[in-house]
Scaffold this active site. Sequence first.
Site, mmCIF file in Angstrom:
data_model
loop_
_atom_site.group_PDB
_atom_site.id
_atom_site.type_symbol
_atom_site.label_atom_id
_atom_site.label_comp_id
_atom_site.label_asym_id
_atom_site.label_seq_id
_atom_site.Cartn_x
_atom_site.Cartn_y
_atom_site.Cartn_z
ATOM 1 N N ASP A 145 -42.706 112.926 19.269
ATOM 2 C CA ASP A 145 -42.923 113.363 20.647
ATOM 3 C C ASP A 145 -42.810 114.879 20.730
ATOM 4 O O ASP A 145 -42.192 115.515 19.876
ATOM 5 C CB ASP A 145 -41.859 112.762 21.579
ATOM 6 C CG ASP A 145 -41.953 111.250 21.645
ATOM 7 O OD1 ASP A 145 -43.035 110.716 21.349
ATOM 8 O OD2 ASP A 145 -40.932 110.619 21.976
HETATM 9 N N1 URA Z 1 -38.918 107.594 18.800
HETATM 10 C C1 URA Z 1 -39.136 108.289 19.943
HETATM 11 O O1 URA Z 1 -38.790 107.842 21.013
HETATM 12 N N2 URA Z 1 -39.739 109.484 19.836
HETATM 13 C C2 URA Z 1 -40.117 110.051 18.661
HETATM 14 O O2 URA Z 1 -40.658 111.159 18.642
HETATM 15 C C3 URA Z 1 -39.862 109.314 17.497
HETATM 16 C C4 URA Z 1 -39.270 108.089 17.588
#
Ligand code: URA
Length: 239
Positions: A105
């Site tokens: 993310d």
């Molecule tokens: N889980 C999440 O919620 N975000 C990420 O970036 C990776 C794993």
Amino acid sequence: MELYRFLQQQGFGSRKECRQLVEYGLVSLNGEEADNYRLPVSPEAITELVVNDEPWPVLLGPVYLLLHKPADYETSHKPQHHPSIYRLLPYQFKNLDISAVGRLDVDTTGLLLLSNDGQFIHALSSPKKQVPKCYQVTLKHPATDELIQQLLNGVYLNDEACEFAADTIEQLDSHRILLTITQGKYHQVKRMVAAASNRVEQLHRLSLGELQLGELAVGQWRFLKVAELAAFGFGQAPL
Ligand code: URA
């Protein structure tokens, strides 16, 4: 292979751009300036390639990279609100169709693998492969025993038919845990934590399988080592 083709294979751009690099006297091979873009070259014999005063590691096969992703970068070739992680890499890799293995993310930091080996990307992204991913999770509310137990037992996520459980959890302090999962669903860690009535404040990926982020500085990248690649069941030397 002719020199301009070799430069193309190294990611220096179109046929025309690569020819021009040589014509403008910007390419040197093993310490000697090249003046003919049709010069026959054998990539294995080139120990030193300098283009536009920048040394370039001669790539003899697919590329496997590890990036320490900073916050506020999108894991996308077409970012919408933040710069792309691909801006953190030399432009040559973009010309070589490098892609991330899965996504982090925009606010997640840490270990991100990239490659232009389709089989490698597919194998590591496949749910069958079950590669463990370890995250350091900073929580809004304290990491209670109940929260840890819930995450280990499994929680239901919206739009998913089954429960999702952490493989392991280690508590670091009142608000931080190390959490390992083997799946890679969209926003999985954040959704699991939310389903257990807490909230992720910061998420940082430390490892993928046996590959560790280690001391790599934020925003920096490096090639995977042969042994690191072998640990994923891939044999080819990265360089
Ligand atoms: N889980 C999440 O919620 N975000 C990420 O970036 C990776 C794993």
